[in-house]
Write a protein that holds these residues in place. Structure first.
Motif, PDB file in Angstrom:
ATOM      1  N   TYR A 468       2.166  12.012  -9.483  1.00 40.36           N
ATOM      2  CA  TYR A 468       1.346  10.823  -9.750  1.00 40.36           C
ATOM      3  C   TYR A 468       0.044  10.816  -8.939  1.00 40.36           C
ATOM      4  N   SER A 469      -0.406  11.989  -8.512  1.00 37.83           N
ATOM      5  CA  SER A 469      -1.550  12.020  -7.594  1.00 37.83           C
ATOM      6  C   SER A 469      -2.840  11.531  -8.232  1.00 37.83           C
ATOM      7  N   PHE A 470      -3.089  11.836  -9.503  1.00 36.13           N
ATOM      8  CA  PHE A 470      -4.338  11.401 -10.135  1.00 36.13           C
ATOM      9  C   PHE A 470      -4.407   9.879 -10.211  1.00 36.13           C
ATOM     10  N   ALA A 471      -3.332   9.259 -10.633  1.00 33.09           N
ATOM     11  CA  ALA A 471      -3.333   7.805 -10.804  1.00 33.09           C
ATOM     12  C   ALA A 471      -3.316   7.067  -9.477  1.00 33.09           C
ATOM     13  N   LEU A 472      -2.672   7.650  -8.467  1.00 35.77           N
ATOM     14  CA  LEU A 472      -2.486   6.925  -7.211  1.00 35.77           C
ATOM     15  C   LEU A 472      -3.361   7.428  -6.078  1.00 35.77           C
ATOM     16  N   ASN A 473      -3.503   8.738  -5.951  1.00 36.42           N
ATOM     17  CA  ASN A 473      -4.131   9.302  -4.758  1.00 36.42           C
ATOM     18  C   ASN A 473      -5.298  10.224  -5.059  1.00 36.42           C
ATOM     19  N   GLY A 474      -5.804  10.216  -6.282  1.00 34.18           N
ATOM     20  CA  GLY A 474      -6.896  11.115  -6.649  1.00 34.18           C
ATOM     21  C   GLY A 474      -8.220  10.657  -6.064  1.00 34.18           C
ATOM     22  N   THR A 477     -11.055  10.723  -8.449  1.00 37.07           N
ATOM     23  CA  THR A 477     -10.814   9.982  -9.687  1.00 37.07           C
ATOM     24  C   THR A 477     -11.172   8.517  -9.465  1.00 37.07           C
ATOM     25  N   ARG A 478     -12.166   8.034 -10.176  1.00 41.25           N
ATOM     26  CA  ARG A 478     -12.695   6.687  -9.944  1.00 41.25           C
ATOM     27  C   ARG A 478     -11.618   5.609 -10.019  1.00 41.25           C
ATOM     28  N   SER A 479     -10.777   5.673 -11.058  1.00 45.58           N
ATOM     29  CA  SER A 479      -9.800   4.611 -11.281  1.00 45.58           C
ATOM     30  C   SER A 479      -8.532   4.774 -10.469  1.00 45.58           C
ATOM     31  N   SER A 480      -8.436   5.854  -9.706  1.00 44.62           N
ATOM     32  CA  SER A 480      -7.257   6.056  -8.873  1.00 44.62           C
ATOM     33  C   SER A 480      -7.090   4.884  -7.916  1.00 44.62           C
ATOM     34  N   MET A 481      -5.843   4.509  -7.665  1.00 43.12           N
ATOM     35  CA  MET A 481      -5.576   3.322  -6.859  1.00 43.12           C
ATOM     36  C   MET A 481      -6.147   3.431  -5.443  1.00 43.12           C
ATOM     37  N   ILE A 482      -6.266   4.622  -4.915  1.00 48.67           N
ATOM     38  CA  ILE A 482      -6.804   4.780  -3.567  1.00 48.67           C
ATOM     39  C   ILE A 482      -8.274   4.395  -3.525  1.00 48.67           C
ATOM     40  N   ASN A 483      -8.964   4.513  -4.664  1.00 53.76           N
ATOM     41  CA  ASN A 483     -10.371   4.120  -4.742  1.00 53.76           C
ATOM     42  C   ASN A 483     -10.549   2.679  -5.197  1.00 53.76           C
ATOM     43  N   GLN A 484      -9.453   2.000  -5.460  1.00 54.70           N
ATOM     44  CA  GLN A 484      -9.512   0.617  -5.917  1.00 54.70           C
ATOM     45  C   GLN A 484      -8.914  -0.351  -4.909  1.00 54.70           C
TER      46      GLN A 484
END
Length: 754
Positions: A468-474, A477-484
């Protein structure tokens, strides 16, 4: 004042007795008309094809191909032709001596002549009014203020060009020389930033001198005191040096005195220019109806919470692929990307720190070393290699290592630091959502999201297909949770009781949980913890005890869907009717993609939870297959004898009040729903990432991701049909220009007879 008006009236009559003035008007009118009707015709065609339109006023008049933008692009070619004879013809005919000996001052002469050009500029702008009127009746709820302010930008640009042209005309008796000199100086004003781009201090001066983009800024909806002040200062400066030069010639001033006077004028220009460009003194007016050139109300309220000095420090690794964004030549453009936050946080300062260090994807040719490659990169980026921080220096900054030593920025405020990254998409730069998330993290810290990691569950660390790295820790990746605004933390079951985050993810365990582990999970749920639970057919039995406690049950088998293009275990499912009422509202026909999915059933006992079905299958094309299958060896088809078509939930939300707050539990019957392979899928347009984002947003009660929601545009419908557009085009592109040409011919003919 009367003398100025008389000179202006006389100069204006002379101007219109010249074919050049008429030709420029006709050319401007035709250029505006061609651009306007090209866009109107194009947008009306899109509407007929039932494609959504948006912000039509801006599309028609601004942007890359809008009417006003197209005028700005070529305006610098026309004005030198208009101003080249203002003083040059006086020198050629000798009438300048009569003017200077008449009872009028040099100031009155210059202002009178300039006023005539200002009136001409006003006429040129008014010539655009038929197209504005056409748009007003062709576009439903046209944003008239936006267009009128755009016309103001055109008017100011013409006036500024004219002031330069007036000065150049006062320097020579040759009109062609005056025209070419004006053109050359306007080119200098456009390309001035390139002259000092490499050097700190000089860069800011040459950038302020530049006229490039200033009118475009106004045309595109942002009217600022900085741009208005620039136009006024440049106009006043060139009028002043024109007056000063003519006075000096009349009085025969010494060279030293002339230089001193010019230096004083230049000093005053830069003094007021510096003041007007200071962020503390800049006033802004968003001319768009929906405040499209301003951050959202939520972003503004967040910005107002910053009362102390704040810095945005960019760490530029010269070996990184994004290093060019920190190139001194690109410094002004890079800083301008954050202009919309400078407006709200005027004490925000930007700094740049360049360094070199190894990066994960660094490749060296056979004939180069790491050091030589770094030196070469620094030279290409106009940086002094000797002034770069070294790998030894970077070791003292562990926060850089955590970002893989890439190009990264950090907000620094009151001793805290938060990363702001560049992203691997077409925009590259962080936008309001990412900037606001970083700022809110500075103030309140991140939203901590746990992911269970005790029994081989899916992780948010590696980049394998199932992780799940792209969605959570990417990080890129702009929309990744780490960037939000989130921080993703692996959590062991034995420390679950101490976890104080906004929720946990339990995804696809590789083995069953022991009684003690289940007890720890149940305690977390009983305490009101939020949970996002995802399963696959292979792990559904391991998660069954947990969903049983929630009043749910996983069905045996795997859901299948008939398809000519995809494997049958790949489901394309629409959202259930209740999804939109509970925060999952998307466009009509929006789908989620699930691969390897089980059905969800409800027990009679709901354990106090309010149940909402978010996604459910359509029995027209979906069935549950309970027998074993191997898609690599056989083609699986619906068997009416042994298979049964089903309408079952595949995603459910459970909600209840616990400890004076809403507890949310999401159960998804597909562990691949936010896997790397699924969120990067390109052959199906799915809402998976959007759903994931809204789930975690609900965990934080709307805090993260930070909302940048604005008012929607209302000018999205073209009222005019194709027939009326063609009639307007005939009148404005053929009849009107011919009429102007006839009027010009009559006036010029009468003048010739006299």
């Amino acid at each position: 004042m009367r003398k100025i008006l008389k000179i202006a009236r006389l100069e204006l009559s002379v101007l219109f007795y010249s074919p050049i003035a008429w030709i420029i008007l006709v050319v401007l009118f035709l250029q505006a008309g061609l651009a306007y009707f090209d866009m109107l015709y194009s947008q009306e065609t899109q509407q007929q094809l039932e494609r959504p339109l948006t912000v039509l006023t801006r599309v028609m008049f601004a942007g890359e191909k809008g009417m006003l933008s197209s005028i700005i692009e070529y305006l610098y070619l026309y004005i030198p032709l208009l101003t080249m004879g203002v003083f040059s013809r006086e020198y050629t005919s000798g009438s300048i001596k009569l003017l200077q000996s008449s009872p009028v001052t040099t100031t009155q002469i210059v202002l009178g002549k300039y006023l005539s050009i200002v009136v001409y500029a006003l006429i040129a702008v008014l010539m655009m009014s038929p197209f504005v009127l056409s748009a007003y009746f062709s576009i439903d709820q046209m944003d008239l203020t936006f267009v009128l302010c755009g016309l103001l930008g055109i008017f100011l640009l013409i006036c500024t060009y004219s002031a330069v042209g007036l000065f150049m005309s006062s320097l020579t008796s040759y009109q062609i020389v005056a025209a070419i000199s004006t053109l050359a100086f306007l080119a200098f004003l456009n390309y001035a930033p390139l002259l000092g781009a490499k050097y700190d201090g000089l860069r800011e001066i040459t950038n302020w001198l530049s006229i490039s983009g200033r009118a475009e800024e106004i045309v595109n909806g942002l009217l600022t005191s900085r741009e208005i002040a620039y136009f006024i200062l440049v106009i006043v400066f060139f009028l002043s040096i024109t007056i000063l030069r003519m006075v000096q010639l009349r009085e025969g001033s010494s060279v030293l005195k002339r230089i001193g006077q010019y230096a004083a004028l230049i000093a005053v220009l830069f003094l007021f220019g510096f003041i007007s460009a200071n962020p503390k003194y800049i006033g802004y007016y968003d001319t768009t109806r929906i405040n499209d050139r301003t951050i959202s109300p939520n972003g503004i309220s967040l910005a107002k919470r910053f009362t102390e000095p704040i810095k945005l420090v960019s760490y530029v690794n010269v070996l990184d692929q994004n290093a060019a964004y920190g190139d001194p030549v690109n410094r002004i453009a890079d800083m301008s990307s954050f202009d919309f936050y400078f407006r709200e946080i005027p004490q925000l300062k930007m700094e740049y720190i360049a360094y070199y260090d190894s990066i994960p994807y660094l490749r060296l040719d056979s004939n180069e070393t790491f050091l030589s490659k770094a030196e070469k990169a620094a030279d290409a980026l106009n940086l002094n290699f000797k002034k770069l921080l070294t790998p030894e220096d970077i070791k003292k900054m562990p926060f850089i290592a955590k970002e893989s030593k890439m190009f990264v920025r950090f907000f620094e405020y009151n001793g805290k630091r938060e990363a702001l990254r560049m992203y691997d998409d077409m925009f590259r730069y962080p936008r309001e959502g990412e900037i606001s998330a970083a700022l809110l993290r500075l103030l309140e810290g991140p939203a901590k999201l746990g992911i269970l990691s005790s029994n081989g569950e899916r992780n948010a660390i590696d980049f394998s297909e199932k992780a799940y790295s792209f969605a959570l820790n990417g990080k890129s990746t702009r929309s990744s949770m780490i960037n939000q605004g989130f921080e993703i933390l692996p959590v062991k079951i034995d420390s679950l009781a101490q976890f104080q985050g906004v929720g946990i993810i339990i995804a696809d365990p590789a083995k069953p949980y022991s009684k003690e582990e289940l007890s720890a999970i149940f305690q977390y749920i009983d305490a009101g913890g939020n949970v996002f639970l995802l399963t696959d057919p292979a792990s559904s039995a391991f998660l069954q005890p947990i969903v049983n406690k929630l009043g749910l049950k996983f069905m045996d088998g795997t859901l299948m869907q008939e398809s000519e293009d995809f494997d049958p275990d790949l489901l394309r499912i629409k959202f259930a009717p209740d999804a939109a009422k509970n925060g999952f509202d998307f466009y009509d026909g929006a789908i989620s993609v699930m691969k390897g999915t089980v059905g969800i059933q409800f027990d009679q006992n709901n354990n106090g939870f309010e149940r909402t079905v978010l996604i459910e299958t359509d029995p027209k094309d979906t069935w549950n297959k309970t027998e074993k299958y191997d898609l690599a060896l056989e083609k699986v088809l619906f068997n009416p004898i042994s298979d049964k078509r089903v309408k079952v939930p595949t995603a459910v939300r459970l909600k209840r009040k616990t400890n004076a707050k809403d507890q949310l539990i999401y159960v998804f019957a597909d562990a691949d729903y936010m896997s790397n392979s699924e969120v990067t899928r390109f052959n199906i347009n799915s809402m998976n990432f959007n759903v994931i984002s809204r789930i975690f947003k609900s965990f934080t009660n709307g805090k993260f991701p930070v909302s940048g929601k604005k008012e929607k545009a209302t000018d999205v419908i073209i009222k005019a049909d194709r027939k009326s557009i063609n009639i307007q085009r005939l009148l404005l592109l053929i009849v009107a220009p011919i009429s102007i040409a006839i009027i010009a011919a009559v006036i010029l003919r009468r003048r010739k007879r006299k």
